[in-house]
Design a protein around this motif. Structure first.
Motif, PDB file in Angstrom:
ATOM      1  N   GLY A  37       2.111  46.185   8.664  1.00 55.30           N
ATOM      2  CA  GLY A  37       2.544  45.699   9.974  1.00 55.30           C
ATOM      3  C   GLY A  37       1.566  44.688  10.544  1.00 55.30           C
ATOM      4  N   ALA A  38       0.259  44.982  10.433  1.00 51.54           N
ATOM      5  CA  ALA A  38      -0.752  44.047  10.917  1.00 51.54           C
ATOM      6  C   ALA A  38      -0.672  42.719  10.169  1.00 51.54           C
ATOM      7  N   LYS A  39      -0.292  42.804   8.885  1.00 49.71           N
ATOM      8  CA  LYS A  39      -0.215  41.594   8.061  1.00 49.71           C
ATOM      9  C   LYS A  39       0.993  40.734   8.419  1.00 49.71           C
ATOM     10  N   ILE A  40       2.164  41.350   8.530  1.00 52.33           N
ATOM     11  CA  ILE A  40       3.375  40.538   8.708  1.00 52.33           C
ATOM     12  C   ILE A  40       3.673  40.205  10.166  1.00 52.33           C
ATOM     13  N   PHE A  41       3.037  40.912  11.098  1.00 47.59           N
ATOM     14  CA  PHE A  41       3.308  40.640  12.518  1.00 47.59           C
ATOM     15  C   PHE A  41       2.159  39.911  13.210  1.00 47.59           C
ATOM     16  N   THR A  42       1.199  39.431  12.433  1.00 44.51           N
ATOM     17  CA  THR A  42       0.089  38.644  12.990  1.00 44.51           C
ATOM     18  C   THR A  42       0.201  37.212  12.490  1.00 44.51           C
ATOM     19  N   PRO A  43       0.451  36.232  13.361  1.00 41.78           N
ATOM     20  CA  PRO A  43       0.570  34.837  12.917  1.00 41.78           C
ATOM     21  C   PRO A  43      -0.752  34.318  12.361  1.00 41.78           C
ATOM     22  N   PRO A  44      -0.705  33.291  11.520  1.00 42.12           N
ATOM     23  CA  PRO A  44      -1.939  32.703  10.995  1.00 42.12           C
ATOM     24  C   PRO A  44      -2.795  32.128  12.121  1.00 42.12           C
ATOM     25  N   ALA A  45      -4.063  32.021  11.883  1.00 47.15           N
ATOM     26  CA  ALA A  45      -4.979  31.433  12.870  1.00 47.15           C
ATOM     27  C   ALA A  45      -4.518  30.028  13.232  1.00 47.15           C
ATOM     28  N   GLY A  46      -4.470  29.728  14.514  1.00 45.80           N
ATOM     29  CA  GLY A  46      -4.069  28.407  14.976  1.00 45.80           C
ATOM     30  C   GLY A  46      -2.574  28.194  15.072  1.00 45.80           C
ATOM     31  N   PHE A  47      -1.772  29.157  14.624  1.00 45.00           N
ATOM     32  CA  PHE A  47      -0.315  29.049  14.687  1.00 45.00           C
ATOM     33  C   PHE A  47       0.142  29.440  16.085  1.00 45.00           C
ATOM     34  N   ASN A  68       4.085  23.745  18.608  1.00 46.78           N
ATOM     35  CA  ASN A  68       3.402  22.449  18.720  1.00 46.78           C
ATOM     36  C   ASN A  68       3.730  21.512  17.564  1.00 46.78           C
ATOM     37  N   THR A  69       3.858  22.075  16.362  1.00 44.19           N
ATOM     38  CA  THR A  69       4.043  21.229  15.184  1.00 44.19           C
ATOM     39  C   THR A  69       5.449  21.310  14.592  1.00 44.19           C
ATOM     40  N   GLY A  70       6.178  22.379  14.923  1.00 44.08           N
ATOM     41  CA  GLY A  70       7.498  22.588  14.333  1.00 44.08           C
ATOM     42  C   GLY A  70       7.454  23.257  12.969  1.00 44.08           C
ATOM     43  N   ASP A  71       6.255  23.552  12.471  1.00 45.95           N
ATOM     44  CA  ASP A  71       6.120  24.218  11.175  1.00 45.95           C
ATOM     45  C   ASP A  71       6.687  25.637  11.242  1.00 45.95           C
ATOM     46  N   SER A  72       7.196  26.109  10.120  1.00 44.15           N
ATOM     47  CA  SER A  72       7.701  27.477  10.044  1.00 44.15           C
ATOM     48  C   SER A  72       6.782  28.314   9.156  1.00 44.15           C
TER      49      SER A  72
END
Length: 372
Positions: free
Chosen positions: A18-28, A94-98
């Motif tokens: 859960g911590a892995k899949i529900f935590t966005p990458p740094a700066g996202f 901000n970037t539109g990246d997925s």
């Protein structure tokens, strides 16, 4: 198909995933509402509060990937989920990246593909049927935006999904998710046509389920891959239950047991006082429980049939036997009388009734339209 299967997963692993899949990458930078939701899901996976539907579903995918099964989901709005419950794909404002967290669990993992497909149900479902046939170790899901939209792919369902094994000996484990429920959204957005799938069900050719809790969707998705069996799985998924707190499940429901084909009455009833048994499937259960509480009834038991086919005779019969003084059994459904499961389950119910009991129907009258 009746063999028990263990689909539970250890609590520490659920917390870790859960911590892995529900935590966005740094700066996202997800949308603030999505960011808040993801943070809540981390707490849910840690057992700090009951898990909702979307959390349970995503954890089912993560656990299967961790066990070596590829996961593929396609549908017109499946990344977010039509009712904004899944968010398996998130977007940087901000970037539109997925970003698809399920594809970044660990190096060398099986693939995880979440695809928002074109508006062509027949083409997409036909492709996913073929994909599932060629990738038996992977969980392949096609989700209709609304259950009604499967109408556009009915030829694939009739010709291939329902009868491919009997006609050609072609095993297939495709999963179909069909949002279903009479919640005021009109005739094109209410019914996944339960009755059509029930009519097609024979020779143990498919599994038809309608889960009512978060833990149930977790276990039935895992059951589809964990047990050594390949049969199409049709899931009538809810709409309002996605956020209904009563449909959330504590972490303990995920760490033991498995999918329950029948769920007995959970209230503090005295079995010898029960005179009427209401059997139902789907979200109408929560309406029935609420009404029973309002009326203060203590002589009515409510049983949920979570698997409509193959009908769970043993589990259902065991629930009926708990109330030997009940003289009336009622099948209650949201759907009009000529639709839904009524015309099919009544025969199964009769097989399990005790001497002296009578069977009745409670629901909408017959209708040419799925909904008003």
């Amino acid at each position: 198909m009746d063999a028990p299967v263990e689909t539970a997963y250890p609590a520490p692993d659920l917390t870790r995933l859960g911590a892995k899949i529900f935590t966005p990458p740094a700066g996202f930078a997800p949308h603030p509402i999505v960011a808040k939701m993801l943070a809540t899901r981390v707490e849910m996976a840690a057992g700090k509060q009951p898990l909702d539907w979307g959390t349970a579903e995503n954890l089912a995918y993560a656990t299967l990937i961790e066990q070596g099964h590829p996961v593929r989901i396609s549908g017109e709005d499946c990344g977010r989920g039509t009712f904004s419950h899944r968010h398996a794909v998130i977007h940087d404002q901000n970037t539109g990246d997925s970003y698809t967290a399920l594809a970044h669990l660990y190096d060398g993992q099986p693939s995880a593909r979440i695809i928002d497909s074109i508006l062509s149900e027949a083409a997409v479902l036909g492709f996913e049927y073929g994909y599932s046939t060629s990738e038996p170790q992977g969980l392949t899901i096609w989700e209709a935006q609304f259950g009604d939209f499967a109408n556009g792919a009915q030829v694939v369902i009739d010709q291939f999904i329902a009868s491919g094994e009997v006609k050609w000996g072609r095993l297939n484990g495709l999963t179909m998710m069909l949002p279903h429920g009479y919640e005021g959204q009109g005739p094109e957005h209410s019914s996944a046509r339960v009755e059509r799938f029930m009519q097609l069900a024979a020779d143990a050719n498919m599994q038809i389920v309608q889960p009512t809790t978060a833990s149930q969707i977790f276990h039935v998705l895992r059951r589809q891959m964990v047990r050594p069996l390949r049969k199409p799985l049709v899931i009538f998924t809810p709409k309002s239950l996605l956020r209904n707190k009563d449909a959330a499940s504590p972490i303990a429901k995920f760490t033991k047991g498995g999918f329950q084909t029948v769920i007995g009455d959970k209230s503090e009833l005295k079995a010898d006082k029960v005179k009427r048994i209401i059997a139902c499937s789907g979200r109408v259960y929560y309406d029935l429980v609420k009404k029973r509480a309002e009326k203060g009834s203590d002589d009515v038991a409510i049983i949920r049939v979570e698997q409509l086919y193959p009908f769970p005779h043993k589990a259902f019969g065991a629930e009926l036997k708990k109330y030997p003084h009940a003289t009336e059994i009622v099948w209650c459904q949201d759907e009009p009388q000529n639709q839904g499961a009524w015309f099919f389950v009544q025969h199964y119910i009769h097989e399990n009734m005790l001497p002296g009991q009578k069977l009745g129907y409670a629901g909408r009258p017959a209708s040419a339209s799925p909904a008003v």
